[in-house]
Design a protein around this motif. Sequence first.
Motif, mmCIF file in Angstrom:
data_model
loop_
_atom_site.group_PDB
_atom_site.id
_atom_site.type_symbol
_atom_site.label_atom_id
_atom_site.label_comp_id
_atom_site.label_asym_id
_atom_site.label_seq_id
_atom_site.Cartn_x
_atom_site.Cartn_y
_atom_site.Cartn_z
ATOM 1 N N PRO A 202 -7.660 -31.712 74.612
ATOM 2 C CA PRO A 202 -7.720 -33.059 74.465
ATOM 3 C C PRO A 202 -9.399 -33.435 73.722
ATOM 4 N N ASN A 203 -10.180 -32.582 73.973
ATOM 5 C CA ASN A 203 -11.593 -32.821 73.267
ATOM 6 C C ASN A 203 -11.356 -32.653 71.777
ATOM 7 N N ALA A 204 -10.618 -31.829 71.346
ATOM 8 C CA ALA A 204 -10.306 -31.788 69.965
ATOM 9 C C ALA A 204 -9.427 -32.845 69.485
ATOM 10 N N LEU A 205 -8.536 -33.250 70.015
ATOM 11 C CA LEU A 205 -7.857 -34.648 69.615
ATOM 12 C C LEU A 205 -8.691 -35.825 69.522
ATOM 13 N N ARG A 206 -9.479 -35.930 70.585
ATOM 14 C CA ARG A 206 -10.467 -37.110 70.499
ATOM 15 C C ARG A 206 -11.478 -36.926 69.402
ATOM 16 N N ASP A 207 -11.699 -35.865 69.013
ATOM 17 C CA ASP A 207 -12.766 -35.645 67.926
ATOM 18 C C ASP A 207 -12.054 -35.941 66.318
ATOM 19 N N PHE A 208 -10.701 -35.696 66.565
ATOM 20 C CA PHE A 208 -9.979 -35.843 65.536
ATOM 21 C C PHE A 208 -9.663 -37.470 65.287
ATOM 22 N N PHE A 209 -9.298 -38.131 66.318
ATOM 23 C CA PHE A 209 -9.163 -39.402 66.249
ATOM 24 C C PHE A 209 -10.215 -40.461 65.982
ATOM 25 N N ARG A 210 -11.584 -39.824 66.469
ATOM 26 C CA ARG A 210 -12.713 -40.552 66.031
ATOM 27 C C ARG A 210 -13.039 -40.693 64.350
ATOM 28 N N HIS A 211 -12.499 -39.714 63.727
ATOM 29 C CA HIS A 211 -12.635 -39.566 62.284
ATOM 30 C C HIS A 211 -11.372 -40.130 61.692
ATOM 31 N N ILE A 212 -10.210 -40.113 62.246
ATOM 32 C CA ILE A 212 -8.907 -40.607 61.884
ATOM 33 C C ILE A 212 -8.355 -41.339 62.614
ATOM 34 N N HIS A 213 -8.499 -42.794 62.819
ATOM 35 C CA HIS A 213 -7.871 -43.558 63.694
ATOM 36 C C HIS A 213 -6.655 -43.376 63.900
ATOM 37 N N ALA A 214 -5.899 -43.338 65.247
ATOM 38 C CA ALA A 214 -4.616 -43.465 65.336
ATOM 39 C C ALA A 214 -3.996 -44.744 65.285
ATOM 40 N N PRO A 215 -2.807 -44.670 64.654
ATOM 41 C CA PRO A 215 -2.132 -46.228 64.523
ATOM 42 C C PRO A 215 -1.754 -46.851 65.801
ATOM 43 N N LEU A 304 -10.476 -37.452 84.060
ATOM 44 C CA LEU A 304 -11.661 -37.526 84.239
ATOM 45 C C LEU A 304 -12.671 -38.146 83.239
ATOM 46 N N ILE A 305 -12.167 -37.910 81.842
ATOM 47 C CA ILE A 305 -12.728 -38.228 80.770
ATOM 48 C C ILE A 305 -12.326 -39.462 80.084
ATOM 49 N N GLY A 306 -10.742 -39.544 80.188
ATOM 50 C CA GLY A 306 -9.999 -40.972 79.503
ATOM 51 C C GLY A 306 -9.314 -40.540 78.407
ATOM 52 N N HIS A 307 -8.987 -41.648 77.843
ATOM 53 C CA HIS A 307 -7.945 -41.808 76.593
ATOM 54 C C HIS A 307 -8.531 -40.830 75.476
ATOM 55 N N VAL A 308 -7.553 -40.278 74.923
ATOM 56 C CA VAL A 308 -7.508 -39.256 73.728
ATOM 57 C C VAL A 308 -7.774 -40.188 72.596
ATOM 58 N N ALA A 309 -7.116 -41.128 72.246
ATOM 59 C CA ALA A 309 -7.166 -42.158 71.060
ATOM 60 C C ALA A 309 -7.856 -43.339 71.138
#
Length: 310
Positions: A202-215, A304-309
Amino acid sequence: MGQGLWRVARNQQLQQQYSEQCFLPHDRERSRRVPHCQVPSSDINHLLRVRRGKDEQGFIDLERLPPELSITILSYLNATDLCLASCVWQDLGNDEYLWQGLCKSTWGHCSIYNRRLPSGFSYRKLYMELDEGSLTFNANPQEGISYFMSRAILVDHPKEIAKFIFYTRMLNWKMLRIYLDERRDVLDELVKLHNFSNQFLPNALRDFFRHIHAPEERGEYLETLITKFSHRFCACNPTLVQDVGLSPDAVYVLCYSLILLSIDLSSPHVKNKMSKREFIRNTRRAAQNISEDFVGHLYDNIYLIGHVAA
């Protein structure tokens, strides 16, 4: 003048009193010339001594400080404040070192950084061109990239464009999404710049969507992003793939499960939130090789942390 500059000057005034020879007089004594202090750079305290009186308080003249100290103070300013500072301290405010730092801290990668710069090159001019190009990109991505190339700031190569996007935070994410949807070759290179080694999914997915925003809506572009992320995550974590039994297909399924769980737990419109038991049961139906403990940790992370995107 900029708040950052005055804050630094005010702190210096409150901490120590400077000598009456180095005092910058108020308007009523500006006609009188005050001699420069000859102070060794190793003895800054000698520069900041007794103030002549409460009625003659003023700010330190940066031109009377050692150059390295003046440059350090001005390095805390943004471009707007630095331009204003150059109206008072022209030589200091136009220092190439300061403008080079502003360029590289705002646009971390440009092709021009790696080339031999011509004589008379100005980082201040480069900053203005980078700012103009970013504004153009945020209005029309293709025109923005063409602007950078016409100024020899970027090379027309997918890897160079991807690095520019990866290390720049001034680009509008909606326009960036449009551009990457059209330039899949740049998207491929941008995904390769991510390093997900030893990151929890989940943390990797958040990092990914910080650079490439999800539609905002599910569609072909989102599926493409998750597919590329899944392959990159597995490539960065071969040990995890072997120990947990992950595969690009399994990561793909888990990513969609995490997105749906994020929506379920964060949306105020969903009254009956998905429980941990339900999430484990639903996820393991689609990814049977993944252990129950691993899926349970995924739920805990989102809870605990919240939405991945987000």
